[in-house]
Design an enzyme around this catalytic site. Structure first.
Site, PDB file in Angstrom:
ATOM      1  N   SER A 135     -21.936  14.210 -32.783  1.00  0.00           N
ATOM      2  CA  SER A 135     -21.453  12.829 -32.649  1.00  0.00           C
ATOM      3  C   SER A 135     -21.376  12.097 -33.983  1.00  0.00           C
ATOM      4  CB  SER A 135     -22.371  12.047 -31.710  1.00  0.00           C
ATOM      5  OG  SER A 135     -21.961  10.686 -31.687  1.00  0.00           O
ATOM      6  N   THR A 177     -21.835   9.288 -23.553  1.00  0.00           N
ATOM      7  CA  THR A 177     -20.698  10.198 -23.685  1.00  0.00           C
ATOM      8  C   THR A 177     -20.843  11.367 -22.710  1.00  0.00           C
ATOM      9  OG1 THR A 177     -19.278  11.331 -25.271  1.00  0.00           O
ATOM     10  CG2 THR A 177     -21.642  11.433 -25.702  1.00  0.00           C
ATOM     11  N   LYS A 237     -20.767   9.680 -18.234  1.00  0.00           N
ATOM     12  CA  LYS A 237     -20.097   8.377 -18.083  1.00  0.00           C
ATOM     13  C   LYS A 237     -20.014   7.912 -16.628  1.00  0.00           C
ATOM     14  CE  LYS A 237     -17.381   8.779 -22.296  1.00  0.00           C
ATOM     15  NZ  LYS A 237     -16.050   8.742 -22.921  1.00  0.00           N
ATOM     16  N   ASN A 281     -18.976   3.706 -20.888  1.00  0.00           N
ATOM     17  CA  ASN A 281     -19.393   4.338 -22.150  1.00  0.00           C
ATOM     18  C   ASN A 281     -20.308   3.435 -22.977  1.00  0.00           C
ATOM     19  OD1 ASN A 281     -17.644   2.443 -23.211  1.00  0.00           O
ATOM     20  ND2 ASN A 281     -16.821   3.840 -24.751  1.00  0.00           N
ATOM     21  N   ASN A 315      -0.938  17.343 -15.089  1.00  0.00           N
ATOM     22  CA  ASN A 315      -2.227  18.023 -15.079  1.00  0.00           C
ATOM     23  C   ASN A 315      -2.073  19.425 -14.509  1.00  0.00           C
ATOM     24  OD1 ASN A 315      -5.034  17.895 -15.660  1.00  0.00           O
ATOM     25  ND2 ASN A 315      -5.432  17.875 -13.457  1.00  0.00           N
ATOM     26  N   THR A 344      -4.110  21.011 -12.557  1.00  0.00           N
ATOM     27  CA  THR A 344      -4.346  20.918 -11.114  1.00  0.00           C
ATOM     28  C   THR A 344      -3.588  19.698 -10.593  1.00  0.00           C
ATOM     29  OG1 THR A 344      -6.556  21.752 -11.563  1.00  0.00           O
ATOM     30  CG2 THR A 344      -6.156  20.897  -9.342  1.00  0.00           C
ATOM     31  N   TYR A 351     -11.085  14.840 -31.894  1.00  0.00           N
ATOM     32  CA  TYR A 351     -11.049  14.660 -33.347  1.00  0.00           C
ATOM     33  C   TYR A 351     -11.904  15.731 -34.000  1.00  0.00           C
ATOM     34  CZ  TYR A 351     -15.645  12.597 -32.631  1.00  0.00           C
ATOM     35  OH  TYR A 351     -16.945  12.398 -32.263  1.00  0.00           O
TER      36      TYR A 351
HETATM   37  P1  ATR Z   1     -13.089  14.818 -19.542  1.00  0.00           P
HETATM   38  O1  ATR Z   1     -14.215  13.915 -19.129  1.00  0.00           O
HETATM   39  O2  ATR Z   1     -13.141  15.286 -20.971  1.00  0.00           O
HETATM   40  O3  ATR Z   1     -11.752  14.252 -19.169  1.00  0.00           O
HETATM   41  P2  ATR Z   1     -12.925  16.526 -17.227  1.00  0.00           P
HETATM   42  O4  ATR Z   1     -13.150  15.338 -16.343  1.00  0.00           O
HETATM   43  O5  ATR Z   1     -13.620  17.813 -16.935  1.00  0.00           O
HETATM   44  O6  ATR Z   1     -13.327  16.176 -18.726  1.00  0.00           O
HETATM   45  O7  ATR Z   1     -11.350  16.772 -17.300  1.00  0.00           O
HETATM   46  C1  ATR Z   1     -10.806  17.746 -18.122  1.00  0.00           C
HETATM   47  C2  ATR Z   1      -9.277  17.692 -18.012  1.00  0.00           C
HETATM   48  O8  ATR Z   1      -8.717  18.612 -18.955  1.00  0.00           O
HETATM   49  C3  ATR Z   1      -8.739  18.049 -16.656  1.00  0.00           C
HETATM   50  O9  ATR Z   1      -7.588  17.269 -16.403  1.00  0.00           O
HETATM   51  C4  ATR Z   1      -8.393  19.544 -16.839  1.00  0.00           C
HETATM   52  O10 ATR Z   1      -7.398  20.022 -15.967  1.00  0.00           O
HETATM   53  P3  ATR Z   1      -7.772  20.465 -14.456  1.00  0.00           P
HETATM   54  O11 ATR Z   1      -7.907  19.194 -13.666  1.00  0.00           O
HETATM   55  O12 ATR Z   1      -6.617  21.276 -14.020  1.00  0.00           O
HETATM   56  O13 ATR Z   1      -9.057  21.237 -14.553  1.00  0.00           O
HETATM   57  C5  ATR Z   1      -7.861  19.518 -18.253  1.00  0.00           C
HETATM   58  N1  ATR Z   1      -7.920  20.846 -18.912  1.00  0.00           N
HETATM   59  C6  ATR Z   1      -9.022  21.513 -19.319  1.00  0.00           C
HETATM   60  N2  ATR Z   1      -8.673  22.671 -19.935  1.00  0.00           N
HETATM   61  C7  ATR Z   1      -7.313  22.739 -19.903  1.00  0.00           C
HETATM   62  C8  ATR Z   1      -6.343  23.687 -20.363  1.00  0.00           C
HETATM   63  N3  ATR Z   1      -6.719  24.803 -20.977  1.00  0.00           N
HETATM   64  N4  ATR Z   1      -5.030  23.419 -20.156  1.00  0.00           N
HETATM   65  C9  ATR Z   1      -4.649  22.294 -19.520  1.00  0.00           C
HETATM   66  N5  ATR Z   1      -5.515  21.353 -19.056  1.00  0.00           N
HETATM   67  C10 ATR Z   1      -6.834  21.564 -19.238  1.00  0.00           C
END
Ligand code: ATR
Length: 270
Positions: free
Chosen positions: A15, A62, A66, A87, A150, A152, A216
């Site tokens: 961080s 973080t 959250k 946050n 997304n 999914t 970042y």
């Molecule tokens: P955060 O709090 O960082 O947003 P999260 O709630 O776990 O973490 O969400 C991660 C997001 O990144 C989700 O939208 C995930 O897509 P899915 O909903 O399909 O799981 C997306 N994500 C993670 N890895 C990915 C990848 N390799 N390609 C595309 N989307 C990805």
């Protein structure tokens, strides 16, 4: 003794928040300390309780805490309620106030630091997890229309449905983006952590478009893709980090630091 603050997360070693808040405090003459605290996955509430007991004035929160932080608060700002995630905590005498400064941090970075206009722009927001959830409302408030893509699809649809009353928003699969162009493409997925690139079609950037990665610390596969695709502006999320920190600092101290100077120094030194 100085007023004490902290950031709680897991992992937390990487961080930059302690450094940023130290720079803010020096710049504004505020007497405070700020440290990073690693909480075990099931130990967030206990960590917050300990900090309160020890007289800390507040903390940042973080990944992955959250949503849990949101549920812990007795009082919430409007933007925290919209994001359903928190946050920033301020330990007031009677209760904990929860805020979410991520969205305003993103918008301030895009508009003020990068000089891009969100008003009337069409934005592609990639991801439908916590990070996307935290910023989407602010994109509408700044006047942008939003397409959520997304991996999914159901999660993109859910997010779009949740914010349907707030602005122009649709959900699409990555495949359905072929042939479309955007003024800005914002990566709110966690794909960069594993060096993964969301499956974007080519030609997605309008002339003059911004490619923004909320991560970042290094050039992500998305930033590299944007460069190869000729995006006019490419940014990582360091400015968002500094701007969200400045909003938290303001909530705690009532003083606004000069973020531009801090951001310039961070870019030079790290
Ligand atoms: P955060 O709090 O960082 O947003 P999260 O709630 O776990 O973490 O969400 C991660 C997001 O990144 C989700 O939208 C995930 O897509 P899915 O909903 O399909 O799981 C997306 N994500 C993670 N890895 C990915 C990848 N390799 N390609 C595309 N989307 C990805």
């Amino acid at each position: 003794m100085s007023d004490q603050y902290a950031v709680i997360g897991n992992p937390i070693a990487h961080s930059k928040s302690p450094l940023i808040h130290k720079m803010f405090a020096e710049q504004t003459g505020q007497d405070l300390s700020y440290e990073a605290i690693l909480a075990p996955p099931d130990g967030f509430a206990a960590t917050v309780a300990r900090l309160q007991k020890e007289g800390y004035k507040g903390c940042n929160v973080t990944v992955p805490f959250k949503f849990e932080a949101f549920r812990l608060c007795g009082k919430l700002t409007g933007r925290a309620r919209a994001a359903q995630a928190v946050n920033t905590l301020r330990f007031d005498a009677a209760e904990i106030l929860g805020d979410n400064t991520d969205g305003i941090g993103l918008v301030t970075d895009i508009e003020q630091n990068l000089g891009c206009r969100l008003m009337f722009g069409n934005a592609l927001l990639m991801g439908a997890g916590g990070a996307a959830h935290g910023v989407i409302r602010h994109l509408f408030d700044a006047g942008a229309s939003v397409v959520i893509a997304n991996r999914t699809m159901e999660k993109a649809e859910q997010l779009a449905a949740e914010f349907a009353g707030c602005g122009t928003v649709t959900a699409d699969s990555y495949e359905a983006l072929a042939g479309r162009q955007f003024d800005m493409v914002i990566n709110a997925t966690s794909g960069g952590l594993s060096d993964a690139l969301p499956p974007l079609p080519g030609g997605i950037f309008k002339p003059g478009a911004l490619a923004y990665d909320m991560m970042y610390g290094k050039e992500t596969p998305f930033m590299k893709f944007a460069r190869e695709q000729g995006a006019a502006k490419i940014s990582d999320g360091l400015g968002m980090l500094v701007e969200q920190a400045a909003e938290a600092f303001f909530l705690w101290r009532g003083v606004r630091p000069d973020t531009r100077r801090v951001l310039e120094q961070l870019r030079r030194e790290t």
